[in-house]
Design a protein around this motif. Structure first.
Motif, short mmCIF file in Angstrom:
data_model
loop_
_atom_site.label_atom_id
_atom_site.label_comp_id
_atom_site.label_asym_id
_atom_site.label_seq_id
_atom_site.Cartn_x
_atom_site.Cartn_y
_atom_site.Cartn_z
N ALA A 16 17.54 23.17 30.21
CA ALA A 16 18.61 23.56 30.55
C ALA A 16 17.33 24.25 32.11
N THR A 39 20.10 28.64 41.60
CA THR A 39 20.41 28.25 41.23
C THR A 39 20.80 29.95 40.10
N LEU A 55 23.75 28.25 28.40
CA LEU A 55 23.24 28.04 29.25
C LEU A 55 23.49 26.41 29.34
N GLU A 78 27.38 25.68 30.66
CA GLU A 78 27.53 26.53 31.82
C GLU A 78 27.26 25.91 32.67
N LEU A 79 25.85 25.12 33.21
CA LEU A 79 25.32 24.70 34.04
C LEU A 79 26.25 22.67 34.45
N PRO A 99 29.59 25.92 36.46
CA PRO A 99 28.43 26.98 37.21
C PRO A 99 28.87 28.48 37.62
N LEU A 122 27.84 30.87 34.48
CA LEU A 122 26.51 30.64 34.30
C LEU A 122 25.85 32.05 34.04
#
Length: 478
Positions: free
Chosen positions: A292, A302, A455, A458-459, A463, A466
């Motif tokens: 991650a 981000t 994490l 979702e990345l 996004p 996140l």
């Protein structure tokens, strides 16, 4: 294997796919032929399921059999008679559990399909039975059938839909693979996720005009949270959901007690949880963290506040607690979250014991600490609170800031109620550390591992979500 020699024959086909890297996968693909006259309806309904045109004496198309009612009825007949079908590479047999006859009954049941959108495909018969086809095959029993049958027959655990039978393929000199599983169909009001997010929406409706409470969060002091009663305003606004969450905790504890109940059954007998097991959880979490943070470093901006805590996360995982407790590991659910429970008549049914479908069968059948399941459900409550917040404030963005405190409150007190129900139920069980502080440490490690996994998910996939795992990780470190 040819299942029926009718004017439209039915085939049980196993397809092997070879990849460029040398890997192989096998898939179960039932096939049948649709006569020429019926083709248009099939093309409109499910064009993707048509494999080939048939020419010659018998004209039509070859297509995925699960869309065909005759195929569905034939599978039910095969289970009724415990049929065995020879194949070129072995045989396919239908088997019943002791609960089959009582729930199946004797009448003809009309087949229908559940949605085409699921990873497994399911057929429903009347309002009584559901047959789940496992598309991707590996040698060995599918844990969904293995655990479901054990809970139904051995442990007599009533909070799972009864497992009634299965179809197995046995090749020459290899373990049988589970092709399909028959279960009792449970009429439910909603799955746990829908039920929870509906509750969350109601909670925000009631809370939006109120001043948010200051939530003092015990960082890893889950025991402290269990012992603290929710403030009156939370009890008032959450309605009955605190009781509901506590009940789900109790049912989860009962499931683990049932899974640990037979020391004579090799596949289910509890085994010692060792320092190697602890290291494996920790190493897995470190790998998730490194993956991650690599992505976050390649996309500056981000999640800067999370990136700033990289060293803190890694230190936390490297300085894990020593194994100063004795506990056992058992068979667990393996992919436990609100989408895996049904809310029916004020109580829960637990389903889908397949484990994480992307993992190999041997990993999914391994014994683990049941706190892995507990952590999965805790993270699911957090997702319900925050996904519910995103949905609720999509049309009223100015309310996001004030309601995010309420989201944390809902998440915290729901989790506290769930853990209270769980640990009260498994109080003397050997599979949880007896010392509350060590129990909290181990649970915290599982929650952190799960949040790091999220994490990465979702990345790569969503996004905009996140911040849900990011918030969870920040909270665990505070």
């Amino acid at each position: 294997g040819l299942l029926r020699r009718t004017p439209q024959p039915l085939f049980l086909t196993i397809v092997e796919v070879e990849f460029a890297d040398g890997g192989r996968d096998r898939y179960f693909l039932p096939l049948t032929i649709c006569a020429h006259i019926d083709i248009r309806g099939l093309q409109e309904r499910a064009g993707h399921a048509i494999l080939a045109n048939i020419t010659g004496a018998r004209k039509g198309v070859l297509f995925d059999g699960w869309l065909d009612d005759r195929f569905a009825r034939t599978l039910l007949e095969a289970l009724d008679t415990q049929e065995q079908v020879k194949t070129r590479t072995g045989s396919i047999r239908a088997l019943q559990t002791s609960r089959f006859s009582a729930i199946r009954g004797t009448d003809a049941l009309v087949p229908q399909r559940l949605s085409i959108e699921q990873s497994n495909t399911s057929l429903v018969f009347g309002d009584r039975l559901i047959l789940k086809l496992f598309r991707r095959l590996e040698p060995g029993i599918n844990p969904d059938f293995e655990i479901g049958r054990y809970l139904t027959e051995q442990a007599a655990f009533t909070r799972v839909p009864s497992v009634l039978g299965a179809l197995e393929h046995a090749g020459v000199a290899e373990e049988p693979s589970t092709l399909a599983m028959m279960q009792e169909l449970v009429e439910s009001q909603a799955e746990g996720w829908t039920h929870a997010t509906d509750e969350v929406r109601r909670f925000y409706d009631a809370a939006q005009s109120r001043k948010a409470p200051e939530v003092v969060l015990p960082s890893c002091g889950y025991s402290a949270l269990i012992d603290t009663e929710a403030p009156p305003v939370i009890r008032e606004l959450m309605g009955g959901y605190l009781v509901t969450a506590e009940r789900l905790g109790r049912r989860t504890g009962e499931m683990h007690l049932a899974l640990a109940s037979d020391a004579s059954h090799l596949a289910f007998a509890p085994e010692p949880f060792t320092s190697d097991d602890l290291a494996a959880i920790s190493n897995n979490a470190v790998a998730e963290a490194q993956r991650a943070f690599e992505i976050l470093e390649s996309k500056p901006g981000t999640a800067p506040e999370l990136l700033a805590r990289k060293q803190q996360v890694l230190d936390r995982l490297h300085h894990r607690p020593a194994l100063e407790f004795t506990a056992s590991k058992i068979r667990v659910h393996g992919d436990y979250h609100l989408g895996q429970v049904l809310w029916a008549e004020g109580d829960f049914y637990i389903l889908d014991f397949e484990g994480e479908p992307a993992k190999p069968l041997v990993v999914r059948r391994a014994k683990q600490s049941p706190l892995k399941d507990v952590a999965g459900m805790m993270r699911s409550f957090s997702y319900a609170a925050h996904a519910g917040l995103f949905a609720y404030t999509a049309s009223r963005p100015d309310a996001f800031e004030s309601l995010s405190k309420w989201a944390e409150a809902w998440d915290t007190w729901t989790t506290g109620a769930f853990l209270r129900g769980y640990f009260a139920t498994v109080e003397h069980a050997l599979f949880v550390p007896a010392n509350p502080a060590q129990r909290d440490e181990l649970l915290c490690l599982f929650v952190l591992e799960k949040a790091l996994y999220e994490l990465n998910y979702e990345l790569n996939n969503r996004p905009e979500w996140l911040r849900i795992p990011a918030l969870g990780i920040r909270r665990l470190l505070s």
